[in-house]
Design a protein around this motif. Structure first.
Motif, short mmCIF file in Angstrom:
data_model
loop_
_atom_site.label_atom_id
_atom_site.label_comp_id
_atom_site.label_asym_id
_atom_site.label_seq_id
_atom_site.Cartn_x
_atom_site.Cartn_y
_atom_site.Cartn_z
N TRP A 156 0.47 -0.96 0.45
CA TRP A 156 0.01 0.25 -0.21
C TRP A 156 0.74 0.97 0.00
O TRP A 156 0.66 2.75 -0.34
CB TRP A 156 -0.92 0.44 1.22
CG TRP A 156 -2.11 -1.07 0.67
CD1 TRP A 156 -2.60 -1.39 1.45
CD2 TRP A 156 -3.20 -0.54 0.21
NE1 TRP A 156 -3.82 -2.05 1.13
CE2 TRP A 156 -4.53 -1.33 0.15
CE3 TRP A 156 -3.78 0.10 -1.10
CZ2 TRP A 156 -5.44 -1.17 -0.56
CZ3 TRP A 156 -4.73 0.64 -1.44
CH2 TRP A 156 -5.70 -0.08 -1.46
N LEU A 157 1.71 1.59 0.55
CA LEU A 157 2.33 2.54 0.81
C LEU A 157 3.08 2.22 -0.39
O LEU A 157 3.42 3.57 -1.26
CB LEU A 157 3.85 2.24 2.01
CG LEU A 157 4.99 3.07 1.66
CD1 LEU A 157 4.89 4.76 2.15
CD2 LEU A 157 5.96 3.07 2.76
N ASP A 158 3.70 1.40 -1.24
CA ASP A 158 4.50 1.73 -2.78
C ASP A 158 3.51 2.71 -3.30
O ASP A 158 3.41 3.10 -4.25
CB ASP A 158 4.62 0.28 -3.01
CG ASP A 158 5.63 -0.05 -2.31
OD1 ASP A 158 7.20 0.66 -1.38
OD2 ASP A 158 7.10 -1.17 -2.67
N GLN A 159 2.15 2.15 -3.27
CA GLN A 159 0.81 3.31 -4.82
C GLN A 159 0.65 3.65 -4.43
O GLN A 159 0.87 4.49 -4.79
CB GLN A 159 -0.64 1.14 -3.86
CG GLN A 159 -0.54 0.24 -4.76
CD GLN A 159 0.17 -0.45 -5.74
OE1 GLN A 159 0.32 0.28 -6.29
NE2 GLN A 159 1.58 -1.06 -5.01
N GLU A 160 0.77 4.95 -3.30
CA GLU A 160 0.59 5.58 -2.21
C GLU A 160 1.85 6.61 -2.68
O GLU A 160 1.83 7.99 -2.63
CB GLU A 160 0.34 5.78 -0.72
CG GLU A 160 -0.77 5.15 0.18
CD GLU A 160 -1.71 5.62 -1.05
OE1 GLU A 160 -3.11 5.98 -0.40
OE2 GLU A 160 -2.88 4.96 -2.11
N LEU A 161 3.06 6.30 -2.93
CA LEU A 161 4.24 6.54 -3.27
C LEU A 161 4.21 7.54 -4.61
O LEU A 161 4.61 8.29 -4.54
CB LEU A 161 5.59 6.17 -2.79
CG LEU A 161 5.50 6.12 -0.92
CD1 LEU A 161 6.99 5.13 -0.89
CD2 LEU A 161 6.16 7.04 -0.66
N ARG A 162 3.31 7.04 -5.26
CA ARG A 162 3.48 6.84 -7.18
C ARG A 162 2.27 8.03 -7.25
O ARG A 162 2.14 8.66 -8.00
CB ARG A 162 3.22 5.76 -7.97
CG ARG A 162 2.14 5.06 -7.49
CD ARG A 162 1.99 4.01 -8.71
NE ARG A 162 0.61 3.16 -8.73
CZ ARG A 162 -0.27 2.96 -9.25
NH1 ARG A 162 0.00 4.19 -10.68
NH2 ARG A 162 -1.33 2.21 -8.80
N ILE A 163 1.29 8.32 -6.21
CA ILE A 163 -0.15 8.88 -6.35
C ILE A 163 0.23 10.71 -6.04
O ILE A 163 1.61 10.63 -5.10
CB ILE A 163 -1.08 8.60 -5.14
CG1 ILE A 163 -1.48 7.20 -5.40
CG2 ILE A 163 -1.93 9.58 -5.76
CD1 ILE A 163 -2.04 6.90 -6.67
#
Length: 190
Positions: A36-43
């Motif tokens: 989830w953190l990796d997904q949020e970092l690209r947002i």
């Protein structure tokens, strides 16, 4: 043009929250949190409805200062504070933490933001996401399914007026029987 992503943790029977707003039924793991953190970092921008804003803003502004916070939790908190946020609500007063309030037409504002140049946006909160889905604005779905049946509550998907065709682009398993599926809308759907 920005991409709009809708993704949340979901029970096997399709709910993001059980009756009474309970979200404590999910299976947690460090691996899933890191994903989830990796997904949020690209947002580049978060779009929140009132309920999800209240949940996130009650924890993440100081999540990195809590005793026992993991390195991933500290990074998540810093990223959450730094990422621009738009909150859609007619009942919230003041906002903080790099957020601005929109009290008017959510669909029109999401469409306007989506038409801008920039990186991906994440729409959060099932009610706000439902409006974006019905307007055909969601480009990608990240569904993290947990092995639990909650029997009712807030559904991930809303009733739509027409079919939306999707293309499966990724699957991944996590500890505890959690499965992530990621879909993109096909050009004929948008």
């Amino acid at each position: 043009m920005r991409k709009l992503v809708y993704g949340m943790n979901v029970s096997l029977d399709g709910y993001v929250a059980a009756a009474g707003g309970d979200i404590g039924w999910g299976v947690s793991s460090d691996e899933l949190f890191r994903w989830w953190l990796d997904q949020e970092l690209r947002i580049e921008m978060f779009l929140y409805g009132r309920k999800l804003w209240e949940t996130m803003s009650s924890h993440w502004p100081t999540g990195d200062q809590r005793p026992g916070a993991t390195p991933a939790e500290r990074e998540f908190a810093r990223n959450w504070r730094d990422t621009p946020k738009v909150v859609f609500s007619s009942t919230i007063g003041e906002l903080d933490w790099n957020a601005r309030l929109v009290t008017g037409d959510a669909v029109a504002e999401i469409a306007r933001l989506k038409a801008e140049d920039g990186g991906p946006m994440r729409v959060g909160g099932a009610t706000l996401a439902a409006a974006a889905m019905r307007a055909g604005l969601v480009d990608e779905y990240e569904i993290v399914t947990h092995p639990v049946l909650v029997g009712g509550g807030m559904p991930f998907f809303t009733a739509l007026e027409s079919r939306v065709n999707l293309n499966l682009v990724q699957t991944r398993s996590f500890p505890g029987g959690v499965v992530m599926t990621r879909y993109e809308t096909t050009p004929s759907s948008v």
